[in-house]
Enzyme design. Structure first.
Site, PDB file in Angstrom:
ATOM      1  N   LYS A   1      -0.529  -7.997   5.591  1.00 50.19           N
ATOM      2  CA  LYS A   1       0.114  -6.733   5.206  1.00 50.19           C
ATOM      3  C   LYS A   1       0.224  -6.655   3.686  1.00 50.19           C
ATOM      4  O   LYS A   1       0.073  -7.674   2.995  1.00 50.19           O
ATOM      5  CB  LYS A   1       1.491  -6.640   5.861  1.00 50.19           C
ATOM      6  CG  LYS A   1       2.459  -7.733   5.432  1.00 50.19           C
ATOM      7  CD  LYS A   1       3.685  -7.792   6.335  1.00 50.19           C
ATOM      8  CE  LYS A   1       4.638  -8.883   5.873  1.00 50.19           C
ATOM      9  NZ  LYS A   1       5.689  -9.169   6.859  1.00 50.19           N
TER      10      LYS A   1
ATOM     11  N   TYR B   1      12.376  -6.442 -28.395  1.00 48.79           N
ATOM     12  CA  TYR B   1      13.457  -5.469 -28.223  1.00 48.79           C
ATOM     13  C   TYR B   1      14.819  -6.150 -28.243  1.00 48.79           C
ATOM     14  O   TYR B   1      14.990  -7.228 -27.664  1.00 48.79           O
ATOM     15  CB  TYR B   1      13.307  -4.751 -26.882  1.00 48.79           C
ATOM     16  CG  TYR B   1      12.212  -3.723 -26.850  1.00 48.79           C
ATOM     17  CD1 TYR B   1      12.222  -2.630 -27.717  1.00 48.79           C
ATOM     18  CD2 TYR B   1      11.163  -3.832 -25.941  1.00 48.79           C
ATOM     19  CE1 TYR B   1      11.218  -1.677 -27.669  1.00 48.79           C
ATOM     20  CE2 TYR B   1      10.157  -2.889 -25.884  1.00 48.79           C
ATOM     21  CZ  TYR B   1      10.193  -1.810 -26.763  1.00 48.79           C
ATOM     22  OH  TYR B   1       9.206  -0.870 -26.716  1.00 48.79           O
TER      23      TYR B   1
ATOM     24  N   ARG C   1      15.849  -5.210  13.108  1.00 42.94           N
ATOM     25  CA  ARG C   1      14.956  -4.513  12.201  1.00 42.94           C
ATOM     26  C   ARG C   1      13.967  -3.690  13.030  1.00 42.94           C
ATOM     27  O   ARG C   1      13.989  -2.473  13.003  1.00 42.94           O
ATOM     28  CB  ARG C   1      14.247  -5.533  11.301  1.00 42.94           C
ATOM     29  CG  ARG C   1      13.658  -4.942  10.061  1.00 42.94           C
ATOM     30  CD  ARG C   1      13.082  -5.986   9.123  1.00 42.94           C
ATOM     31  NE  ARG C   1      11.936  -6.702   9.679  1.00 42.94           N
ATOM     32  CZ  ARG C   1      11.123  -7.468   8.960  1.00 42.94           C
ATOM     33  NH1 ARG C   1      11.323  -7.628   7.657  1.00 42.94           N
ATOM     34  NH2 ARG C   1      10.102  -8.080   9.520  1.00 42.94           N
TER      35      ARG C   1
ATOM     36  N   MET D   1       7.014  -3.843 -21.511  1.00 43.65           N
ATOM     37  CA  MET D   1       6.202  -3.249 -20.451  1.00 43.65           C
ATOM     38  C   MET D   1       4.803  -3.863 -20.391  1.00 43.65           C
ATOM     39  O   MET D   1       4.295  -4.164 -19.308  1.00 43.65           O
ATOM     40  CB  MET D   1       6.100  -1.728 -20.684  1.00 43.65           C
ATOM     41  CG  MET D   1       5.398  -0.992 -19.559  1.00 43.65           C
ATOM     42  SD  MET D   1       5.208   0.765 -19.894  1.00 43.65           S
ATOM     43  CE  MET D   1       6.893   1.330 -19.824  1.00 43.65           C
TER      44      MET D   1
END
Ligand code: PLP
Length: 346
Positions: free
Chosen positions: A33, A242, A128, A290
């Site tokens: 999956k 940062y 679930r 990022m």
């Protein structure tokens, strides 16, 4: 090259599958999956089919359809989410086997695709997916008359061998399937490691194939090399990144590497994390941005490394997961779309 290279060792993957397969007398499937836990369900699936995997599990029918295209006819492709509204054509055309998890899904399936294979998912306490004992009691005879290919349930605490939930779910599963003549499946990776009581007829490992805990003996499957864009020298007192969160306390050499949280390098890993060259470790300096990470290479022998490794044979997905307060599964499935993917050992 300005992007990182994720190397996926299909030889290690297939060795992990074989080793897990050897631990039980049952058939061993492969859970692929979420695009094979982020590593490419097509390549992973084909490699595992070549070494003998005959049954695959995916989360959704769409994943199953893509996998069928990669594998061709033959292997069973089981879908955990069962038979969802709108999935009928895909299930029929792509020969998928839904693990129906409610009376509604069972009715939908046998009405829409009479005679088409399906399995049944039971809830043994995780709450679930799957039918609960009452619901199962009501449809059991009707369902069994349609000859399901497998009856399965899922363990909530298999990675904690001493957890009382394991025995509780095992007892519930046995009770719900007593006297039924149908293949049974309970164990994920952790369940295989719990021992033969949990094995039944079909094991469903995922994370262990990809080199993650709780399968401690797994061979690492992924390595990640990140190119260095630029190196610079700082004087004591200068800062990096940062928020000025790193301050040099000595003359310091910083390498800036080309990956960041947009590539799944979770920002919370922060400064506890190291990048590696061979057997030398270099700490992250300052915040993960990022697309970029600063690395303190002051103590590295090579003053101008071409690239640094975030994942290697000794720093694996679980080490990164610990640093980020998460699990190896999330590290793998967050792996960036920008990485170059290279497959070896297939
Ligand atoms: C993801 C999943 C698995 C595989 O679990 P691992 O812990 O990765 O081995 C097996 N069964 C079900 C129902 C799952 O959702």
């Amino acid at each position: 090259m300005g992007t990182a290279t994720l190397t996926i060792d299909l030889g290690a993957l297939t060795a992990n599958w074989r080793a897990l397969d050897a631990m039980s007398a049952s058939e061993t499937a492969a859970v692929v999956k979420a695009d094979g836990y982020g590593l490419g369900a097509d390549r992973v699936g084909r490699a595992l089919a070549r070494v003998g995997a005959r049954t695959f599990f995916v989360a959704a029918a769409e994943e199953g359809a893509a996998l069928r295209q990669a594998l061709g006819p033959g292997p069973a492709i089981n879908v955990f989410s069962g038979h969802m509204r709108g999935d009928t054509d895909m299930i029929g055309d792509m020969a998928l086997t839904p693990m129906v998890n409610s009376m509604d899904q069972l009715v939908r399936h046998v009405e829409a695709l009479p005679g088409h294979p399906f399995g049944i998912q039971l809830d043994t306490g995780m709450n679930r997916l799957g039918m609960e004992p009452g619901e199962w009691g009501a449809v059991r005879d009707i369902a069994m008359a349609q000859q399901p290919t497998v009856i399965m349930s899922h363990l909530a605490c298999a990675d904690e061998p001493d957890h009382a939930m394991n025995a509780q779910q095992l007892a519930a599963f046995r009770e719900m399937t007593a006297d039924l003549d149908v293949p049974l499946s309970l164990a994920n990776t952790g369940g295989i490691l719990l021992g033969e009581d949990y094995h039944f007829d079909l094991a469903r490992p995922g994370i262990g194939l990809y080199g993650g805990a709780p399968y401690a003996d797994a061979r690492p499957v992924v390595t990640l090399a990140i190119p260095v864009i630029q190196c610079r020298d700082l004087e004591a007192g200068e800062t990096v990144g940062y928020g000025n969160s790193f301050t040099a306390t000595r003359p310091t050499r910083i390498a800036t590497v080309a990956a960041g949280y947009a590539d799944g390098i979770i920002r919370a890993m922060g400064s506890g994390t190291v990048l590696r060259q061979g057997d030398q470790s270099c700490p992250v300096a300052g915040r993960i941005s990022m697309d970029l990470i600063g690395v303190d290479i002051t103590d590295l022998e090579d003053p101008d490394p071409k690239s640094l490794d975030l994942l290697d044979q000794s720093q694996g997905i679980d080490r990164l997961a610990d640093a980020a307060g998460t699990i190896g599964y999330e590290i793998l499935t967050s792996m960036g779309a920008r990485y170059q993917r290279r497959y070896t050992g297939g």
